[in-house]
Design an enzyme around this catalytic site. Structure first.
Site, PDB file in Angstrom:
ATOM      1  N   SER B 189       1.196  -1.194  -0.251  1.00 53.43           N
ATOM      2  CA  SER B 189      -0.018  -0.075  -0.096  1.00 53.43           C
ATOM      3  C   SER B 189       0.791   1.304   0.174  1.00 53.43           C
ATOM      4  CB  SER B 189      -1.080   0.152   1.001  1.00 53.43           C
ATOM      5  OG  SER B 189      -2.109   1.120   1.052  1.00 53.43           O
ATOM      6  N   ASP B 441      -8.082  -4.706  -6.259  1.00 53.02           N
ATOM      7  CA  ASP B 441      -7.937  -4.308  -5.086  1.00 53.02           C
ATOM      8  C   ASP B 441      -8.196  -2.895  -6.374  1.00 53.02           C
ATOM      9  OD1 ASP B 441      -7.007  -1.948  -3.668  1.00 53.02           O
ATOM     10  OD2 ASP B 441      -4.968  -2.687  -3.973  1.00 53.02           O
ATOM     11  N   HIS B 466      -6.306  -6.322  -2.091  1.00 55.06           N
ATOM     12  CA  HIS B 466      -4.756  -5.136  -1.350  1.00 55.06           C
ATOM     13  C   HIS B 466      -3.617  -6.226  -1.033  1.00 55.06           C
ATOM     14  CE1 HIS B 466      -4.122  -0.815  -1.213  1.00 55.06           C
ATOM     15  NE2 HIS B 466      -3.380  -1.310   0.180  1.00 55.06           N
TER      16      HIS B 466
END
Lengths: 508, 508
Positions: B189, B441, B466
């Site tokens: 991320s 995602d 994710h």
């Protein structure tokens, strides 16, 4: 915290002229060789064609933080020449000079190479001034404020300067609707370090860098602190063993003479010093400055850096020293050598020992040398042309504390930009950098002297001095210098062709 | 200038839960999927083997300026596990997690991949906490001060964080006399963005980066602002057209119902909301949050991000919606879906609409989203599962002015790190980056989805969510996930072998 400007002037003097005695700050970069207006290739300017237009860009003071103060802006000067530009429609290239530690006009006027190759490449020329120099002074352009204390001077750093260049270039391209024009960056000396670092850190802004005489490895534990003075030694010794010996032996003779009754007066007379005051230290600094800068600017054609010089000035100095007419008079010999550096035009009737003027606005370098640009150059081994001495980091710390109330961060540059193990690191990372070095340049010891990869290459000129390749060309230029420039042009052409090719590949 | 902490809590709430209504701040990264201690692979910790030691490093507050204030330091936390390390003598590798916007313990406990591959690589593990999060708070660790105003918060920036990582890693290697150990960085991320940028900016500190679900292209004029919600739409629509239609149709039904007499009460009852107060906006936010985060964490095995979830939770939500037992009762269908996200354990007797707790200390993200991390994600086109809306930069500006008294710099990230034209820029620059993306995602739309060069590669998992690759493995992992991890291990092995080989080449 207040630093008075006169103190900076004093520091400037120390930095320039005290490589031997108490304040062991490295010699300032000579940065560029000034060419007189009568130069053939400088006639562009004298014929009423302006070499450039002057523009200003509203630049952010602090790119990396979001404090309210750092949202301040300042006017950053850049010089602009689009006479040869092919224009945005053809994506014609943009050549940017990443300005160094002084007035950008001075660097621009002395980077003839870019003007001379612009027609061939149909390139737009842009010369960006480094923050805190010339007319690019934060705090409303008020140098007195900007240089008044460590809070304001704190924004003078290389990372901020690089971010300035990225921000300005991106904005300029947008305004010219030339976002697809490839940008090549150029720089000499500290400007060359910035050019190389810019390519490494901002590959999305520039397709390649010509980093001329950029001592990016002249940092602690990478390059020997003896390297710088060893090269000066070799420059003079290479001319004649006698020349080297006379200079090497002179320091003790000066010291001894100074101790005798009337010795200082005798020295003053020998060296035609204007003022009454003389100290052996200042004389020694004055002489070593002459040898150091003459070695750096040992160009194959007449030049003018701080002072006008003949072609191959080291050779000329040694000729003066070896001149049989001066017999065994060491001081007369040294005076002859010093006279070449300080009075080549012959106009001066006496020589000024303490010239602390700063015509090119280089004063901020002391700050940089006291914060991040900790470049060990002051070591002198047994064989050195200067008296033996050791590089002493703590001396730098004391000096910087005293003068600027600031603590150096000696490891920061290598943390941010690397340097250690550079061949391994860049062998499979990065591309399109030319490192030019002239081996007569004392800074070349801290340069990249070997090819790292197919496109990160070293160009070496055995007989070259400090960024000689960037100077205006001259009919008298030796063959090796023409070849260096031809190679550089050739490589830059390849970068640009490859860029256009890749652009086409991705748009299909 | 004073920002009260409760205000930040409020902002946090807005950021988390208001993708539809007035404050169009992008959804926070979910950052990591929390794994419960009873997980098979988490037993390391429960067996009394500590997963890591906690250490602190004295870090510089401002790397880029030299103002007196910026010479301040703070204690930066990092977690350390050397159980499998081969040691400095064999130059065994060091794997570093570049911490993101929250407590580093949370990320560490959820990055099982690094623990699981450490024995194979004999790697030292280091997880560095991002400044201003967790226990790495400047100003003496006092969060109240650090977060009190824009002057102090100003030092919370991505460039500072990267320089922290470089400084810490170099120092740590020196202390371990492991300067020749190769460093590989990992991140998911925002942490993945940092990992990729770290490899690009600090190639002298790391030999390669695994950047998992790193939306480095999710910035203005690169990635469409509709992309994020389009992917969420596709996730649900892919499960069943009916599921998509029910959700898409629900927003108007909620609005209409709210307008009727007793409508709010009816809604409260339908959704088993605990408190008496309900507004259609907060209900809409509450539902859309559930859909958004469920899409992000649509993992193939049971997980626990903000809340515990079953395997393939999007499928489960659509099952609830498509359930014939609920007939035509849209609200009952939506309640069933929301219940999966908000109450999968079934322990809650009623659901809390306004949960603004922040157990993982993610509050600083609002500051980052209001300064440099301007990532347009809020656009909804006609087909969107959410009501149509446009990404409006000015709305962000107003929000940030109101809440934090700060002005975003929407172009800074692409100025500093690039993004435009990335394939062309990195085709011949840089090396050794893996960009992993799971196409379910919503952030994957802003990721690098195609190989850029031989060693800057994209790994795509059509069914992935994710940074699913960084999670602890499980016996139930599908084959594609095992393959993704195997490929990553294989590539990292090559980087390390090549490093050792190059080291040898240059030392000969």
């Amino acid at each position: 915290m207040k630093i008075r400007l006169f103190l900076l002037q004093f520091v400037l003097f120390l930095v320039c002229f005290s490589s031997l005695s108490f304040a062991k700050i490295p010699p300032r970069f000579p940065s560029s060789s000034f060419v007189q207006p009568e130069n053939l290739y400088f006639s562009l300017a004298s014929k009423g064609n302006k070499l450039y237009e002057t523009k200003y860009f509203t630049q952010i003071l602090d790119h990396f933080n979001y404090n309210p103060d750092s949202y301040q802006t300042f006017q950053q000067r850049y010089l602009f020449n689009d006479k040869n530009w092919g224009g945005a429609k053809t994506n014609a290239p943009i050549f940017v000079y990443t300005g160094n530690e002084g007035d950008i006009e001075w660097f621009t006027q002395n980077t003839g190479f870019m003007f001379e190759i612009a027609p061939h490449f149909k390139a737009l020329l842009v010369f960006i001034e480094h923050r805190f120099y010339g007319k690019s002074i934060p705090y409303g352009g008020d140098k007195e404020i900007a240089y008044s204390n460590t809070s304001t001077l704190g924004y003078l750093s290389s990372t901020q300067a690089l971010a300035d260049y990225a921000t300005l270039i991106i904005d300029l391209k947008k305004n010219l609707t030339a976002t697809d024009s490839p940008v090549v960056v150029f720089g000499g000396s500290y400007g060359g370090m910035l050019a190389a670092w810019f390519r490494l850190k901002y590959p999305h802004v520039t397709i390649g860098a010509l980093a001329s005489s950029a001592p990016i490895l002249n940092f602690q534990n990478i390059t020997s602190p003896y390297s710088f003075n060893n090269i000066i030694t070799q420059d003079f010794r290479g001319e004649s063993e006698n020349c080297y010996k006379v200079i090497k032996g002179s320091w003790k003779k000066i010291e001894d003479m100074a101790k005798t009754t009337g010795g200082l007066k005798k020295l003053r007379k020998s060296f035609r010093i204007c003022k009454n005051y003389i100290s052996p230290d200042s004389l020694v600094n004055w002489l070593s400055t002459a040898f150091t800068y003459t070695a750096m600017t040992d160009y194959p054609t007449p030049s003018n850096f701080l002072n006008p010089l003949p072609a191959y000035p080291v050779k000329e100095m040694c000729k003066a020293i070896d001149d049989p007419k001066t017999g065994n008079d060491t001081f007369e010999k040294l005076y002859g050598a010093a006279n070449i550096y300080y009075n080549y035009t012959g106009k001066a009737t006496c020589l000024n020992l303490n010239d602390n003027s700063d015509p090119h606005g280089l004063g901020g370098w002391t700050w940089q040398a006291c914060t991040e640009m900790v470049m060990p150059t002051n070591g002198n081994n047994k064989e050195s042309i200067f008296p033996p001495s050791e590089w002493d980091y703590n001396e730098r710390v004391r000096f910087c504390k005293l003068i600027l109330d600031v603590k150096p961060r000696p490891d920061w540059i290598t943390t941010e930009f690397g340097g250690h193990d550079i061949e391994r690191v860049l062998k499979r990372f990065g591309s399109n950098i030319i490192f030019f070095n002239g081996l007569r340049d004392p800074w070349s010891g801290g340069g990249v002297l070997k090819d790292i990869s197919k496109s990160i290459v070293a160009i070496i000129a055995k007989e070259g001095a400090h960024h000689v390749d960037l100077r205006w060309s001259s009919k008298e230029d030796p063959e090796w210098l023409r070849e260096v420039r031809a190679r550089e042009i050739n490589i830059i052409s390849k970068w640009i062709s490859q860029y256009y090719q890749t652009k086409t590949d991705f748009s299909h």
